[in-house]
Structures are given as structure tokens and as C-alpha cells.
Design an enzyme around this catalytic site. Structure first.
Site, PDB file in Angstrom:
ATOM      1  NE  ARG A  48      -2.668  -1.928   3.059  1.00 26.26           N
ATOM      2  CZ  ARG A  48      -3.699  -2.927   3.801  1.00 26.26           C
ATOM      3  NH1 ARG A  48      -4.810  -1.925   3.515  1.00 26.26           N
ATOM      4  NH2 ARG A  48      -3.644  -3.928   4.033  1.00 26.26           N
ATOM      5  CE  LYS A 156       0.919 -20.461  13.382  1.00 21.72           C
ATOM      6  NZ  LYS A 156       1.626 -19.285  13.964  1.00 21.72           N
ATOM      7  CG  HIS A 186       7.878 -21.599   9.974  1.00 20.70           C
ATOM      8  ND1 HIS A 186       6.987 -21.071  10.755  1.00 20.70           N
ATOM      9  CD2 HIS A 186       9.036 -21.445  10.737  1.00 20.70           C
ATOM     10  CE1 HIS A 186       7.436 -20.929  11.893  1.00 20.70           C
ATOM     11  NE2 HIS A 186       8.616 -21.009  11.950  1.00 20.70           N
ATOM     12  CG  ASP A 243       1.797 -17.757  17.866  1.00 19.56           C
ATOM     13  OD1 ASP A 243       1.476 -17.811  16.496  1.00 19.56           O
ATOM     14  OD2 ASP A 243       2.675 -17.460  18.428  1.00 19.56           O
ATOM     15  CG  HIS A 248       4.272 -23.903  14.268  1.00 25.16           C
ATOM     16  ND1 HIS A 248       4.227 -23.907  12.990  1.00 25.16           N
ATOM     17  CD2 HIS A 248       4.426 -22.794  14.624  1.00 25.16           C
ATOM     18  CE1 HIS A 248       3.856 -22.706  12.480  1.00 25.16           C
ATOM     19  NE2 HIS A 248       4.510 -21.970  13.729  1.00 25.16           N
TER      20      HIS A 248
END
Ligand code: BG6
Length: 495
Positions: A48, A156, A186, A243, A248
């Protein structure tokens, strides 16, 4: 068979953002340095802001230097030449038409059909509108000649809870097929994580004992020394369970308990992983306070400027698995921020019923990547005492210490069209199925929110909580003595 790395245009939405700065651009720099990018490869940076390639390269240079790695200006220059910036309003339909024209022009100039990778390095709240507009501009249909593919790469969180995850999956599937969607986790791209299946399957000693006949406990831990690093908005809505555990750590657990895939194809691996995730059972509703712990570090509320915040920065849960071969063992999955050290590892306890003898296997994911096994020996000398020695393999100095960083691997696999290390829609939904009952119990305050000191090993005690769910410490590989002073095997050497 090795897949070729196909020519492509990688459009990065959010080129000036945190993820691009910390992970993506450094990964692209190292791929450029190692000559791994395809001959025809261009990056379109969407932002942006009114940014210039020069600004992006300057901040990349600073980032590389901060990583204690020499930064080669010639490599930076080569990478910079591949980048073109498109400043656009992400909500305007017309901007996507301009983007399409830019991609078509690049393709015409390159003279070959190029796969189109759209990497959304932007907040997940805007995934849906951006993907809708990509679809409306027909950017999901591949190159101009419909020979090269369009692929969508997203990071995510894939939803905020089970319902929003489902909605997101539905919304993205309007224009993009599941085959085109690359959901990045990852952790799956970390070298040591990819070793889990190989280690289990290619070593007969472990292959034959990889079940609840021999394994008595699995503990997966990911502690972080860092706090939320200024990401107050993101973290306040997220918390440690969403998280790290929802994504993960449950993926790691699936790799530990999944059956050997019939083939090494991406489809076969995903099928086995999905089956494993389906067998994981969250704690029963009436056991939430003994089987789960949530805590927040002192000072967090000031940091996020919300004195009422109940967001957990530490989460630990005890799970079980309802499938042949794993039914009877406790599984602990634990994570927290602002703890003593960065440590990610999988710890597996081998023991036999009725015998105190045991072996502790530790797969170190980071740092000090490696594998360590505690074995019992007779202590040298006249006495018949026993002790535990640790046999350890460390990546560093042993095998190529230079292995690709997770994001380098993510980019290469996405360029190749290899989806093995990406999460599928069904896997994502299974992970939400596992954590949703815990989230719901926590939201109803059915489990107390404990506190802990920053830099400590987590909360000291919970009223009823299983002790494995509290303070998280573990000796690191290099600090382990060759022979411990332990003479009795009755004591638990784990944790
Ligand atoms: C991310 C989380 O997915 O993983 C972060 O959002 C966390 O909060 C990070 O710090 C940890 O990744 P790594 O690779 O440093 O262990």
C-alpha cells in the site's frame, strides 16, 4: 524423482511487512546466493506504501547483517533486479486489473509462460477479500496462455476457531482448488522435522519399538526466550494455544505417531498424517483443569495495554491417542513465550512394563539440532553401579551444517509444486477439532490463568495440574555431561 524448479513470478502481498522483511526476503537472498532460483524468475512486491526497490534492498541488507551473515552487494543487486513494486489498494477491484497487466507484461518480456505464485504475507483478516479479488480478476487461472499455474501461498493462522477456519476454507475454494493452495507451516519445512520420519523408519532398532509396547510418554516442547515482540494486536487475538499448538506442534505430533506411509508421495504422507491427527483425543471436559495449563507472563497486560487481557502466553496440554499402538500413553504438548531459553524438542521415553530401565530419546529441532539418546551402562570401576550416558548426534560439524532455512525450503517447494510440506485443509480442520474444546473451556474460565515471571521456566504450580504441564526446562545437548552422576535408575531423567 526430483521435481524441477519451474519458472515463475512470485507476487508478494505485503513486501514491506514484517514477514517479508524477517523471513521471505532473506530466504530469497540466500536462494539467489546459492543459485537456486530458476532462470526466469521475477518478484512483484505488492504494497500500500509508496516503497521503492532501493528501500527494500536497504532494509534487506540490514536484516542480513543482523543475522551475523556477510551481505554480498552483488547478490543484493542481482536480487533487486528481479523485483518490481506495485503500489496498490488491496480493496480496489481496478488494482487487480493493473496487477494482471503487470504480470502479463513480465511474461511477455520473459518470453516464456510463468507460474504465478501469490504469497499473502499480510494479516489473515484480509485473506478472504484479497483472494476474492484475485479470483474476480481471473488471476487464479494461470498464465495468459493457460499453460502455467497459479498457486496461492498463505501463512497461518488459518482461522481463529473451528467455525472461522471452515469459513476460510470455503471462501478460498470459490476460485482456487485445494491443489492450488499452499498452507505454510514453516515447522514442517525445518530440516530436523523432515528427519523425524526417516529416523523412525530407517533405523530398525526404533522402527520395531515405535509403539506403546515400548514408548511410555511423548513430550513435545517449544519454549521461546522472546516475548511477543511488539505484535500486540496479533497476539492478543491469538494466544499460545492457537499460535503454536494448533498448528506447528500438532503437526509435529502427527509426524511422531503416524503410520508409515504406503509410499513417499505427498498424497500418501498427507493421508497417513490426517489419519494420525484424527486419532488424537483432547482432554475430556471434566479433566480440563488437570490436563491443561494456561498462563500469562507478568507485564504482558502492560505491554498490550489491556489490563483485562486473559490471553495466554504459555499453554500446555495433555492429550491421548485413540488408535492401536498408541492408546495407553500420555502425550504432552507445551509452549510458552518469555521463558528461560529457545528450545524446541520432542522427547520420547522408552521403558518396559514392570522394569525401572529406560531410554530417553530426544529429537532436538532447534537450536543445537540433533538427536540424543540416554542409555544405561555399568559405571566404570569396582562397584556394580549403573549410570546413564548420552549418545548424541549433532547436525553442526557432523553432516552439512548449512541446511536450507525453513522459508528457503517453502519457496523452493512452492516453485516446484511439491505440496508434501504444506498443511492440507483437512489437517487444519483436525487440528482445530483437537484444540477447540480446550479453547472453549478456557474462554469460560474453567481453567485458571496462572502467572509466571518473564525469563523463568513457566508457572510454578497449578492447583491440580499434572506437573508435566508446568515449568518447562531441559538440559541442552552441549551442556550434558558424558556420564551423569545418577546411580539409581529409579529417578525420572526427563524434563
Ligand atoms: C510463528 C509464531 O508461527 O512461530 C511466532 O507466530 C513464533 O509467535 C514462531 O515466535 C516461532 O518460530 P521459530 O521458527 O522461531 O521456532
Amino acid at each position: 524423482m526430483h521435481k524441477p524448479i519451474d519458472s515463475a513470478i512470485m507476487t508478494i502481498f505485503g513486501i514491506t511487512g514484517d514477514l517479508a522483511h524477517r523471513k521471505l526476503l532473506p530466504a530469497l537472498y540466500f536462494l539467489q546466493r546459492d543459485n537456486l532460483l530458476p532462470e526466469h524468475f521475477k518478484i512483484v512486491g505488492v504494497t500500500r506504501r509508496n516503497a521503492k526497490v532501493k528501500d527494500i534492498m536497504e532494509s534487506l541488507e540490514a536484516r542480513i547483517k543482523a543475522m551475523d551473515t556477510p551481505c554480498d552487494s552483488a547478490i543484493l543487486k542481482q536480487l533487486g533486479k528481479k523485483i518490481q513494486i506495485v503500489s496498490m489498494d488491496l480493496t480496489s477491484k481496478d488494482s487487480y486489473k493493473t496487477l494482471k497487466t503487470t504480470l502479463d507484461t513480465i511474461e511477455t518480456t520473459e518470453g516464456v509462460c510463468l507460474n504465478r505464485l501469490f504469497y499473502l504475507a499480510i494479516p489473515s483478516q484480509v485473506f478472504e477479500p484479497v483472494v476474492k479479488l484475485l479470483g474476480e480478476a481471473k488471476l487464479h487461472t494461470g498464465c495468459q496462455h493457460h499453460t502455467a499455474e497459479s498457486r496461492l501461498l498463505i501463512e497461518k493462522p488459518f482461522g481463529f476457531d473451528i467455525d472461522s477456519a471452515h469459513e476460510l476454507i470455503e471462501a478460498l475454494s470459490v476460485d482456487f482448488t485445494e491443489e492450488q493452495i499452499y498452507r505454510i507451516d514453516h515447522y514442517l519445512a525445518k530440516e530436523t522435522v523432515q528427519n523425524i520420519l526417516t529416523f523412525r523408519e530407517q533405523n530398525p532398532l526404533f522402527k520395531s519399538s515405535w509403539n506403546d509396547q515400548h514408548i511410555k510418554r511423548i513430550v513435545i516442547t517449544a519454549t521461546e526466550k522472546i516475548g511477543i515482540e511488539g505484535r500486540a494486536n496479533f497476539y492478543e487475538h491469538m494466544g499460545a494455544l492457537r499460535d503454536l499448538i494448533q498448528s506447528h506442534l500438532l503437526q509435529l505430533l502427527a509426524l511422531v505417531i503416524m503410520r508409515e506411509p504406503a509410499r513417499t508421495s505427498s498424497e500418501a504422507i498427507h493421508a497417513a498424517k490426517l489419519e494420525a491427527l484424527k486419532s488424537i483425543v483432547p482432554p475430556a471436559d471434566d479433566l480440563m483443569d488437570t490436563m491443561t495449563v494456561r498462563a500469562q507472563y507478568e507485564g504482558y497486560r502492560d505491554e498490550v495495554e489491556n489490563q483485562q487481557s486473559n490471553t495466554e502466553t504459555f499453554a500446555a496440554v495433555r492429550l491421548t491417542v485413540d488408535t492401536e499402538g498408541w492408546r495407553n500413553i500420555p502425550i504432552y504438548v507445551r509452549t510458552g513465550k518469555n521463558l528461560t531459553a529457545k528450545d524446541t524438542e520432542i522427547s520420547i521415553l522408552f521403558a518396559n512394563e514392570g522394569s525401572p530401565a529406560k531410554n530417553q530419546l530426544t529429537i532436538r529441532i532447534q537450536p543445537d539440532e540433533g538427536i540424543q539418546l540416554g542409555i544405561t551402562i555399568k559405571k566404570p570401576g569396582y562397584e556394580a553401579a549403573t549410570g546413564i550416558v548420552h549418545m548424541a548426534f549433532r547436525y553442526e560439524g557432523e553432516v552439512a551444517s548449512e541446511h536450507p532455512d525453513a522459508y528457503e525450503r517453502v519457496i523452493i517447494d512452492a516453485l516446484k509444486g511439491d505440496k508434501t510440506l504444506f498443511a492440507t485443509d483437512e489437517e487444519v480442520m483436525e487440528c482445530w477439532r483437537i484444540v477447540q474444546p480446550i479453547l472453549s473451556a478456557w474462554e469460560k474460565n474453567r481453567v485458571p490463568l496462572l502467572g509466571y515471571k518473564p525469563g523463568s521456566s513457566g508457572p510454578e504450580s497449578g492447583e491440580t495440574a499434572d506437573s508435566f504441564l508446568l515449568h518447562l526446562t531441559h538440559p541442552r545437548l552441549e551442556t550434558l555431561p558424558i556420564i551423569t552422576t545418577q546411580t539409581s535408575l529409579g529417578e525420572d531423567e526427563s524434563n
